[in-house]
Every structure is written in C-alpha cells, then in structure tokens.
Write a protein that holds these residues in place. Structure first.
Motif, PDB file in Angstrom:
ATOM      1  N   ASP A 234       0.835  -1.217   0.000  1.00  0.00           N
ATOM      2  CA  ASP A 234       0.000   0.000   0.000  1.00  0.00           C
ATOM      3  C   ASP A 234       0.866   1.262   0.000  1.00  0.00           C
ATOM      4  O   ASP A 234       0.816   2.030   0.963  1.00  0.00           O
ATOM      5  CB  ASP A 234      -0.898  -0.056   1.244  1.00  0.00           C
ATOM      6  CG  ASP A 234      -1.943   1.038   1.285  1.00  0.00           C
ATOM      7  OD1 ASP A 234      -2.266   1.613   0.235  1.00  0.00           O
ATOM      8  OD2 ASP A 234      -2.453   1.334   2.397  1.00  0.00           O
ATOM      9  N   PRO A 235       1.627   1.510  -1.083  1.00  0.00           N
ATOM     10  CA  PRO A 235       1.703   0.742  -2.333  1.00  0.00           C
ATOM     11  C   PRO A 235       2.877  -0.238  -2.323  1.00  0.00           C
ATOM     12  O   PRO A 235       3.724  -0.218  -1.430  1.00  0.00           O
ATOM     13  CB  PRO A 235       1.971   1.843  -3.372  1.00  0.00           C
ATOM     14  CG  PRO A 235       2.878   2.789  -2.618  1.00  0.00           C
ATOM     15  CD  PRO A 235       2.356   2.802  -1.198  1.00  0.00           C
ATOM     16  N   ILE A 236       2.946  -1.067  -3.355  1.00  0.00           N
ATOM     17  CA  ILE A 236       4.104  -1.917  -3.563  1.00  0.00           C
ATOM     18  C   ILE A 236       5.293  -1.021  -3.917  1.00  0.00           C
ATOM     19  O   ILE A 236       5.132   0.008  -4.581  1.00  0.00           O
ATOM     20  CB  ILE A 236       3.840  -2.951  -4.672  1.00  0.00           C
ATOM     21  CG1 ILE A 236       4.972  -3.989  -4.715  1.00  0.00           C
ATOM     22  CG2 ILE A 236       3.590  -2.307  -6.032  1.00  0.00           C
ATOM     23  CD1 ILE A 236       4.648  -5.196  -5.563  1.00  0.00           C
TER      24      ILE A 236
ATOM     25  N   TYR B 147       6.433   5.720   4.075  1.00  0.00           N
ATOM     26  CA  TYR B 147       7.281   6.842   3.655  1.00  0.00           C
ATOM     27  C   TYR B 147       6.814   7.371   2.302  1.00  0.00           C
ATOM     28  O   TYR B 147       6.689   8.580   2.092  1.00  0.00           O
ATOM     29  CB  TYR B 147       8.734   6.390   3.565  1.00  0.00           C
ATOM     30  CG  TYR B 147       9.696   7.468   3.108  1.00  0.00           C
ATOM     31  CD1 TYR B 147      10.354   8.281   4.029  1.00  0.00           C
ATOM     32  CD2 TYR B 147       9.933   7.689   1.749  1.00  0.00           C
ATOM     33  CE1 TYR B 147      11.232   9.270   3.612  1.00  0.00           C
ATOM     34  CE2 TYR B 147      10.797   8.680   1.320  1.00  0.00           C
ATOM     35  CZ  TYR B 147      11.449   9.468   2.256  1.00  0.00           C
ATOM     36  OH  TYR B 147      12.305  10.465   1.824  1.00  0.00           O
ATOM     37  N   ILE B 148       6.530   6.463   1.387  1.00  0.00           N
ATOM     38  CA  ILE B 148       6.081   6.864   0.053  1.00  0.00           C
ATOM     39  C   ILE B 148       4.719   7.544   0.127  1.00  0.00           C
ATOM     40  O   ILE B 148       4.497   8.583  -0.514  1.00  0.00           O
ATOM     41  CB  ILE B 148       6.038   5.631  -0.874  1.00  0.00           C
ATOM     42  CG1 ILE B 148       7.467   5.141  -1.147  1.00  0.00           C
ATOM     43  CG2 ILE B 148       5.313   5.946  -2.183  1.00  0.00           C
ATOM     44  CD1 ILE B 148       7.541   3.833  -1.901  1.00  0.00           C
ATOM     45  N   ARG B 149       3.818   7.013   0.931  1.00  0.00           N
ATOM     46  CA  ARG B 149       2.502   7.656   1.092  1.00  0.00           C
ATOM     47  C   ARG B 149       2.654   9.068   1.636  1.00  0.00           C
ATOM     48  O   ARG B 149       1.995  10.006   1.172  1.00  0.00           O
ATOM     49  CB  ARG B 149       1.615   6.831   2.033  1.00  0.00           C
ATOM     50  CG  ARG B 149       1.180   5.492   1.492  1.00  0.00           C
ATOM     51  CD  ARG B 149       0.026   4.924   2.309  1.00  0.00           C
ATOM     52  NE  ARG B 149       0.350   4.786   3.722  1.00  0.00           N
ATOM     53  CZ  ARG B 149       0.845   3.684   4.275  1.00  0.00           C
ATOM     54  NH1 ARG B 149       1.094   2.623   3.518  1.00  0.00           N
ATOM     55  NH2 ARG B 149       1.091   3.632   5.574  1.00  0.00           N
ATOM     56  N   ASP B 150       3.521   9.215   2.627  1.00  0.00           N
ATOM     57  CA  ASP B 150       3.737  10.536   3.218  1.00  0.00           C
ATOM     58  C   ASP B 150       4.275  11.527   2.191  1.00  0.00           C
ATOM     59  O   ASP B 150       3.886  12.699   2.175  1.00  0.00           O
ATOM     60  CB  ASP B 150       4.712  10.438   4.395  1.00  0.00           C
ATOM     61  CG  ASP B 150       4.110   9.721   5.597  1.00  0.00           C
ATOM     62  OD1 ASP B 150       2.873   9.561   5.633  1.00  0.00           O
ATOM     63  OD2 ASP B 150       4.880   9.326   6.490  1.00  0.00           O
TER      64      ASP B 150
ATOM     65  N   PRO C 193       8.622  10.811  -4.550  1.00  0.00           N
ATOM     66  CA  PRO C 193       9.154   9.472  -4.293  1.00  0.00           C
ATOM     67  C   PRO C 193       9.299   8.619  -5.560  1.00  0.00           C
ATOM     68  O   PRO C 193       9.287   7.396  -5.494  1.00  0.00           O
ATOM     69  CB  PRO C 193       8.092   8.879  -3.360  1.00  0.00           C
ATOM     70  CG  PRO C 193       6.818   9.459  -3.889  1.00  0.00           C
ATOM     71  CD  PRO C 193       7.156  10.861  -4.364  1.00  0.00           C
ATOM     72  N   ARG C 194       9.434   9.261  -6.694  1.00  0.00           N
ATOM     73  CA  ARG C 194       9.327   8.592  -7.981  1.00  0.00           C
ATOM     74  C   ARG C 194      10.163   7.317  -8.101  1.00  0.00           C
ATOM     75  O   ARG C 194       9.690   6.292  -8.579  1.00  0.00           O
ATOM     76  CB  ARG C 194       9.726   9.559  -9.095  1.00  0.00           C
ATOM     77  CG  ARG C 194       9.590   8.957 -10.490  1.00  0.00           C
ATOM     78  CD  ARG C 194       9.768  10.009 -11.565  1.00  0.00           C
ATOM     79  NE  ARG C 194       9.405   9.522 -12.871  1.00  0.00           N
ATOM     80  CZ  ARG C 194       9.237  10.303 -13.921  1.00  0.00           C
ATOM     81  NH1 ARG C 194       9.390  11.615 -13.800  1.00  0.00           N
ATOM     82  NH2 ARG C 194       8.898   9.794 -15.095  1.00  0.00           N
TER      83      ARG C 194
END
Length: 204
Positions: free
Chosen positions: A12-14, A174-177, A185-186
């Motif tokens: 969430d996400p992969i 971390y990516i969601r944030d 976070p590409r």
C-alpha cells in the motif's frame, strides 16, 4: 518438486524494496516462484490507505515483467477476521501439493510469532517453513532460542534466516507521506505504479 515463496504484505503501495527483496530471496533460496499476496482490507490490525482495487492493480503492474512473480487475491477475498496465516499456507499447499511452500517474512514477525501473537500459532510453526529476513536490531537466532515455541519446532529446516546484506528499509508509509505533502518518491516504486498513483490522485 519446486520451491515457492509466499510474500504477504499490505502493498500500500508496492515498492521497489518489495521487488528487490523478493528477487534476493528467490535467488539465494533457489525459489521457482514468489507469490505476492496482498492482505485483506478487512483485517482489524491494518489501516489501509487506498482501495483493494488500486492495490491489486499496482501489484499486477509491478510484477508483470518477471515471469517468476505471481499475484494472488486469496487473502483479499477472505473475511479476514476468520483467516489466519496458517490457513493461508494450508490453502497454497493444497494448490501446490508437489512443491515446497515457504512463508517469507521479516524478523519482526518472527518475534511476534515466537510470542504467540498470531492465530493458530502452534500449527503455523509446526507445519510450515519460513524464510526470515533480517531487520535492524533483531537477533534472529536469539529470538528462536528464547521462544519455547520456536526452538522446539526448529529442526534445522523450519527457519531459513537470511541477511539481505543491505539495509533497504524504505517503507510504503514513507512513500505515502511523500505523496501526501507533494514530495517526489518517484524512484522508490515502479514507474508504472508511480504514474498510476499520480493519475488517480492516490495518497493525497
């Protein structure tokens, strides 16, 4: 006889770390397949941040170029409060009766299992095999030796302890944030998933 690893997570996400971890485990443990198993959104111990449909599509996009990777919706389709990992592994052993099935997990989950925090813990440890990935600050051998449950079911083949050799712990949170605050976070997740998230406005 083949060897199959079951890799469960929220995805969430992969992320690219999920993919790198699966690749490392498959290579070192000589796995023929890795099954990516997104968890159910009905689990009471999980707070997911997007829909099952989005998570499922991103997993499929992320693994589509690796023929050794498979996505499976088994847990997503279950009433989560009635399904334990022990039952999930029984399900896959029935599907692949001629293969060896391994549950891939981090050392933090080994600690929880050793403390008896999972459902059907006795049967889970007694009847299955595990590939356990190192986590910073956790001594896997000590955790096994300190848990009566783990040490009395360790026949030398139950736990395959694996140090990835590189501390790559970038998390989905971390990516969601980063998405939530307009960060970038590409290159922490597959390009197809990055574009999908941007297109659908997920994690804003």
């Amino acid at each position: 006889m083949g060897k199959i690893g079951i890799y469960g997570s929220s995805f969430d996400p992969i992320t690219n770390v999920h993919l790198w971890t699966a690749s490392t485990v498959a290579h070192r443990c000589k796995l023929d397949k890795v099954i990516f198993l997104p968890c159910s959104s009905k689990r009471k111990d999980k707070h997911l941040h997007t829909t099952d449909d989005h998570r499922w599509k991103m997993v499929q996009m992320a693994i589509q170029d690796n023929e050794r990777y498979i996505a499976d919706k088994y847990e997503m389709e279950q009433e989560a409060w009635n399904v334990y990992t022990e039952q999930t592994l029984t399900h896959f052993k029935e599907i692949y009766p001629d293969d060896e099935i391994y549950f891939i997990m981090g050392a933090d989950l080994l600690v929880d299992i050793g403390a008896g925090k999972w459902g059907n813990t006795e049967a889970l440890v007694r009847d299955n095999r595990f590939i356990v990935m190192a986590r910073n600050g956790i001594d896997m051998l000590k955790e096994i030796s300190h848990s009566p449950l783990l040490r009395n079911h360790d026949d030398g083949r139950t736990f395959h302890l694996l140090d990835k050799g590189l501390a790559m712990e970038i998390s989905s949170s971390y990516i969601r944030d980063e998405f939530a605050v307009g960060g970038e976070p590409r290159y922490l997740l597959p390009e197809s998933c990055y574009r999908y998230i941007k297109e659908h406005g997920i994690y804003r």
